[in-house]
Design an enzyme around this catalytic site. Structure first.
Site, PDB file in Angstrom:
ATOM      1  N   SER A 179      -9.673   1.748   3.331  1.00  0.00           N
ATOM      2  CA  SER A 179      -8.822   2.508   2.440  1.00  0.00           C
ATOM      3  C   SER A 179      -7.846   1.652   1.636  1.00  0.00           C
ATOM      4  O   SER A 179      -7.306   2.135   0.649  1.00  0.00           O
ATOM      5  CB  SER A 179      -8.042   3.549   3.243  1.00  0.00           C
ATOM      6  OG  SER A 179      -7.183   2.908   4.179  1.00  0.00           O
ATOM      7  N   SER A 234      -9.655  -0.707   7.539  1.00  0.00           N
ATOM      8  CA  SER A 234      -9.143  -0.560   6.177  1.00  0.00           C
ATOM      9  C   SER A 234      -8.477  -1.773   5.562  1.00  0.00           C
ATOM     10  O   SER A 234      -8.194  -1.766   4.364  1.00  0.00           O
ATOM     11  CB  SER A 234      -8.175   0.613   6.105  1.00  0.00           C
ATOM     12  OG  SER A 234      -8.905   1.799   6.010  1.00  0.00           O
ATOM     13  N   LYS A 294       0.870  -1.180   0.000  1.00  0.00           N
ATOM     14  CA  LYS A 294       0.000   0.000   0.000  1.00  0.00           C
ATOM     15  C   LYS A 294       0.904   1.227   0.000  1.00  0.00           C
ATOM     16  O   LYS A 294       1.944   1.230   0.686  1.00  0.00           O
ATOM     17  CB  LYS A 294      -0.885  -0.055   1.256  1.00  0.00           C
ATOM     18  CG  LYS A 294      -1.919   1.051   1.374  1.00  0.00           C
ATOM     19  CD  LYS A 294      -2.821   0.797   2.586  1.00  0.00           C
ATOM     20  CE  LYS A 294      -3.846   1.886   2.815  1.00  0.00           C
ATOM     21  NZ  LYS A 294      -4.722   1.613   3.976  1.00  0.00           N
TER      22      LYS A 294
HETATM   23  N1  GLN Z   1     -12.785   3.994   6.955  1.00  0.00           N
HETATM   24  C1  GLN Z   1     -12.232   4.369   8.228  1.00  0.00           C
HETATM   25  C2  GLN Z   1     -11.850   5.818   8.197  1.00  0.00           C
HETATM   26  O1  GLN Z   1     -12.038   6.426   7.202  1.00  0.00           O
HETATM   27  C3  GLN Z   1     -11.056   3.521   8.564  1.00  0.00           C
HETATM   28  C4  GLN Z   1      -9.854   3.854   7.783  1.00  0.00           C
HETATM   29  C5  GLN Z   1      -8.688   2.995   8.064  1.00  0.00           C
HETATM   30  O2  GLN Z   1      -8.801   1.933   8.690  1.00  0.00           O
HETATM   31  N2  GLN Z   1      -7.524   3.470   7.650  1.00  0.00           N
HETATM   32  O3  GLN Z   1     -11.363   6.356   9.132  1.00  0.00           O
END
Ligand code: GLN
Length: 490
Positions: free
Chosen positions: A158, A182, A83
């Site tokens: 994400s 994420s 990532k």
């Molecule tokens: N979707 C969640 C957020 O936007 C979690 C994101 C993540 O785990 N990096 O904060």
């Protein structure tokens, strides 16, 4: 034989590599070809460096040729993609943000170093929501990622690039990061496996921070065996990250079949209430029935603090993000606004132009909850709530070894459907945030397909540092079902 090699598991490929039925260069070329063929449709990658990757593959082949145990690990020669917020020396590190456009990482993250030490072939930089903020990968400043099962749908976020690339056979394994879901949510949406390790199990050195008390790097792959092998490589204490924990690393892969004996499992009732898609519920009920008929005892448990998890998360995570992202000021890293005329201008114009909408929203929220007038009522309050959430979870876990729950309330949704409604987007993580707030481990594996042919994910939550138990339970389910062999037809 070379046909569809990109859909084989790391486990099978490792055996093929050691029997010399395929070379790492051949495998890597197949992956590169597959990526080039598909990525204009899927958008998983932000960049890649073919020459560098093939060189690493050739080095792996040379090691194996030397014989006499030349391979550095079972994953020697296997492509692994990162990532774009995990540092790889000499490669771009954009975090999906304009503010880090053209930024090249000067050093390796600890996990990257460990992958090199295991002989992995590092393939490409994976697309993501900007600074890991989002649940659909539509917040990437460069381009959206599309779900390989149906390109009109989001892959989740994400770590959407990580999940989509693994699902589509553009890579064998990937690393994602999980602050509130994420890794698990995109794994569920793309029909693959993803593990969010316990806080402190994997070094965060070289991971660009979103919310430091919640972030963890974790493995994503098409089978439980594959993520167990990758977790084996990346887990462990690191003197460069003082929040890593000293623990004895079990043989995660070797112990997979070991825990399959009559464990008591909990089902949190709060996760099965209104708002859960009927098809997701039905798939979970079938999975619970599977465990029951395999001889496990399944009991209902209650996580009474569930309704406070999201509000507390959005106070704590935005507070930490606003402080972590202060370093992107146009002076130290990457992008600087061309319109800036003086020092103050450099900060404000660079941040104004460099950050996207969602990141700005989080920074403003975080700055607000940390301001002196609001600190007590928001930030400190949320920290106390976090303690209660942890206590509540530990109490629910007292009599059971793991919890079985949905990963997400629904399957993947259509692109654009939630982009304009941040609250709807935030609710995608309603079942995943708990593990981050507690600091415990949780895995998502595929457990069904919807009538619209989209994957459904099951989440198994364990006690802190009991990754081997949830991996084993996941393996038990996986071995009795065919989901790991289902691939999108793209
Ligand atoms: N979707 C969640 C957020 O936007 C979690 C994101 C993540 O785990 N990096 O904060």
């Amino acid at each position: 034989m070379i046909e569809e090699i990109f859909f084989k598991s790391a486990h099978e490929l490792s055996a093929m590599l050691s029997r010399r039925e395929v070379s790492s260069v051949e495998l890597t070329k197949a992956i590169i070809e597959r990526t080039k063929q598909l990525d204009s449709k899927i958008g998983s990658f932000l960049s890649f460096d073919e020459g560098k990757t093939l060189k690493e593959a050739a080095e792996s082949d040379a090691r194996r040729k030397r014989g006499g145990g030349g391979a550095l690990s079972p994953l020697d020669g296997i492509p692994v993609s990162l990532k774009d917020l995990v540092a790889e020396k000499g490669q771009p590190l954009t975090c999906g943000s304009k503010i880090l456009e053209n930024f090249i990482s000067p050093y390796d993250a600890t996990v990257t170093e460990r992958l090199r030490g295991a002989g992995c072939v590092l393939w490409g930089r994976l697309n993501m929501d900007e600074f890991a903020m989002g649940s659909s990968s539509e917040n990437s400043a460069y381009r959206a990622v599309f779900n390989p099962w149906n390109i009109n749908y989001v892959p989740g976020g994400s770590s959407g690039g990580s999940a989509a690339s693994v699902a589509a056979g553009e890579t064998i394994l990937a690393l994602g990061s999980d602050t509130g879901g994420s890794i698990r949510q995109p794994a569920a949406f793309c029909g693959i496996c993803g593990l969010k390790p316990s806080y402190g199990a994997v070094s965060r050195y070289g991971l660009v921070a979103f919310a430091s008390s919640l972030d963890q790097i974790g493995p994503m792959g098409r089978s439980v065996e594959d993520i167990a092998s990758l977790f084996q490589v990346i887990a462990g204490t690191d003197k460069k990250d003082s929040s890593t924990f000293h623990f004895k690393k079990p043989d995660y892969l070797g112990e997979l079949p070991k825990f399959q004996f009559l464990q008591k499992l909990g089902v949190p009732v709060e996760y099965f209430q209104d708002g859960l898609d009927p098809e997701v519920r039905a798939a979970l009920e079938r999975a619970i029935e599977f465990y029951r008929s395999a001889g496990h005892e399944v009991v209902e448990v209650s996580l009474e603090m569930t309704k406070y998890v999201m509000p507390a998360y959005y106070v704590i995570s935005t507070a930490e993000a606003s402080s972590n992202l202060a370093r992107f000021d146009g002076i130290r890293y990457g992008f600087r606004s061309k319109a800036a005329k003086n020092a103050i201008d450099i900060y404000s114009k660079t941040r104004g132009e460099g950050f996207g909408e969602e990141v700005k929203r989080r920074i403003m929220l975080g700055t607000y909850v940390l301001s002196s007038e609001n600190f007590e009522s928001y930030y400190r309050h949320a920290q106390k709530v976090r303690t209660l959430i942890r206590d509540d979870f530990m109490r629910a876990m007292e009599g059971v070894s793991a919890l079985i729950a949905p990963t997400t309330p629904t399957v993947a949704f259509e692109l654009g459907k939630k982009k304009l409604d941040p609250l709807q987007m935030y609710l995608c993580d309603i079942f995943t945030v708990q593990a981050n707030m507690v600091g415990t481990c949780a895995i998502s594996i595929p457990c069904g397909m919807s009538s619209t042919n989209l994957p459904i994910g099951m989440q198994i939550l364990g006690k802190p540092f009991k990754e081997q138990e949830i991996l084993s339970l996941a393996y038990e389910f996986e071995s009795a079902h065919g989901y790991k062999d289902l691939h999108p037809n793209i």
